[in-house]
Design a protein around this motif. Structure first.
Motif, short mmCIF file in Angstrom:
data_model
loop_
_atom_site.label_atom_id
_atom_site.label_comp_id
_atom_site.label_asym_id
_atom_site.label_seq_id
_atom_site.Cartn_x
_atom_site.Cartn_y
_atom_site.Cartn_z
N TYR A 90 0.84 -1.21 0.00
CA TYR A 90 0.00 0.00 0.00
C TYR A 90 0.86 1.25 0.00
CZ TYR A 90 -3.41 3.31 2.16
OH TYR A 90 -4.21 4.38 2.45
N GLU A 111 -0.57 -3.53 -4.01
CA GLU A 111 -1.99 -3.76 -4.26
C GLU A 111 -2.80 -2.48 -4.33
OE1 GLU A 111 -3.23 -6.32 -1.09
OE2 GLU A 111 -2.22 -8.09 -1.92
N THR A 112 -2.31 -1.42 -3.67
CA THR A 112 -3.06 -0.16 -3.62
C THR A 112 -2.11 1.02 -3.82
OG1 THR A 112 -4.64 -1.12 -2.05
CG2 THR A 112 -4.62 1.28 -2.25
N CYS A 134 -3.00 -4.17 -9.17
CA CYS A 134 -3.00 -3.03 -8.25
C CYS A 134 -4.24 -2.18 -8.51
CB CYS A 134 -1.73 -2.21 -8.45
SG CYS A 134 -1.56 -0.80 -7.34
N GLU A 135 -4.79 -1.60 -7.44
CA GLU A 135 -5.96 -0.74 -7.56
C GLU A 135 -5.59 0.69 -7.17
OE1 GLU A 135 -8.92 -1.44 -8.74
OE2 GLU A 135 -8.41 -3.55 -9.09
N THR A 136 -6.19 1.66 -7.89
CA THR A 136 -6.14 3.04 -7.47
C THR A 136 -7.48 3.36 -6.81
OG1 THR A 136 -6.83 3.67 -9.70
CG2 THR A 136 -4.48 3.75 -9.22
N ASP A 137 -7.74 4.63 -6.47
CA ASP A 137 -9.03 4.96 -5.85
C ASP A 137 -9.98 5.57 -6.88
OD1 ASP A 137 -7.90 7.44 -6.12
OD2 ASP A 137 -7.30 7.56 -4.03
#
Length: 202
Positions: A90, A111-112, A134-137
């Motif tokens: 993160y 992952e973030t 991976c994720e963004t917001d």
């Protein structure tokens, strides 16, 4: 009355001990414990080559470094190199905003990646992107906002590219996407109007 004062003093001492146990500094970097065996990098001041370790020890306990907290190194313009470890999960909001690096390698484990994580890094030109998934917001604010990014190289282990990954990067001219990537968010490269070379299935 004396008993009440003594109780208050004991409570304050306990709180102080807990705070000391939960937060510590090692190698010029501040840490905050997340669990019995994991820590986050907390707000710190640093210059030069910054190496975030995979593990760090305190009082005989070894912790895995899994997070970089919000604004951890914001405006630390003296940071000229950055090494991030595998195992990092993160990176928080504005974590590295304004630092002085020219290249960045993101680990496979990430992952973030939250908004403005690397905003206004004036020397940043190249990103080596390795996170598998991976994720963004959902804020619409890209992690590399207002940088001088010109090249993004995506590793052959990456499976998906998240929203706003490189949104608004008008200086970006070259992107390399390997055949391992099976999912690209619709706005991953939103308004990257300067891209002239796309290496796909590289």
């Amino acid at each position: 009355m004396k008993t009440r004062i003594l109780t208050v003093l004991m409570l304050l001492a306990t709180v102080a001990m807990c705070a000391s146990a939960d937060n510590f500094t090692e190698g010029g970097i501040n840490y905050r414990t997340l669990s019995d065996n994991t820590v986050a990098v907390a707000k710190s001041t640093y210059s030069g080559a910054l190496v975030i370790p995979a593990t760090v020890s305190n009082n005989g306990v070894t912790y895995s470094v899994t997070e970089i907290g919000d604004s951890a190194f914001i405006n630390c313009s003296g940071i000229t190199e950055l090494t991030l470890p595998e195992g990092l999960l993160y990176i928080g909001r504005r974590a590295f905003m304004g630092i002085g690096i020219s290249e960045l390698t993101l680990p496979e484990s990430l992952e973030t990646l939250l908004y403005y994580a690397f905003r206004e890094c004036p020397n940043l030109t190249t990103v080596y992107y390795n996170p598998v998934n991976c994720e963004t917001d959902n804020t619409g604010n890209p992690p590399f906002y207002k940088t001088t990014l010109t090249s993004v190289v995506i590793s052959d282990k990456v499976q998906s590219l998240p929203k706003q990954l490189c949104g608004g990067q008008t200086a970006l001219t070259e992107v390399t996407i390997p055949r391992s990537v099976t999912s690209i968010a619709s706005n991953a490269f939103n308004n990257c109007t300067g891209v002239t070379k796309l290496n796909y299935n590289a």
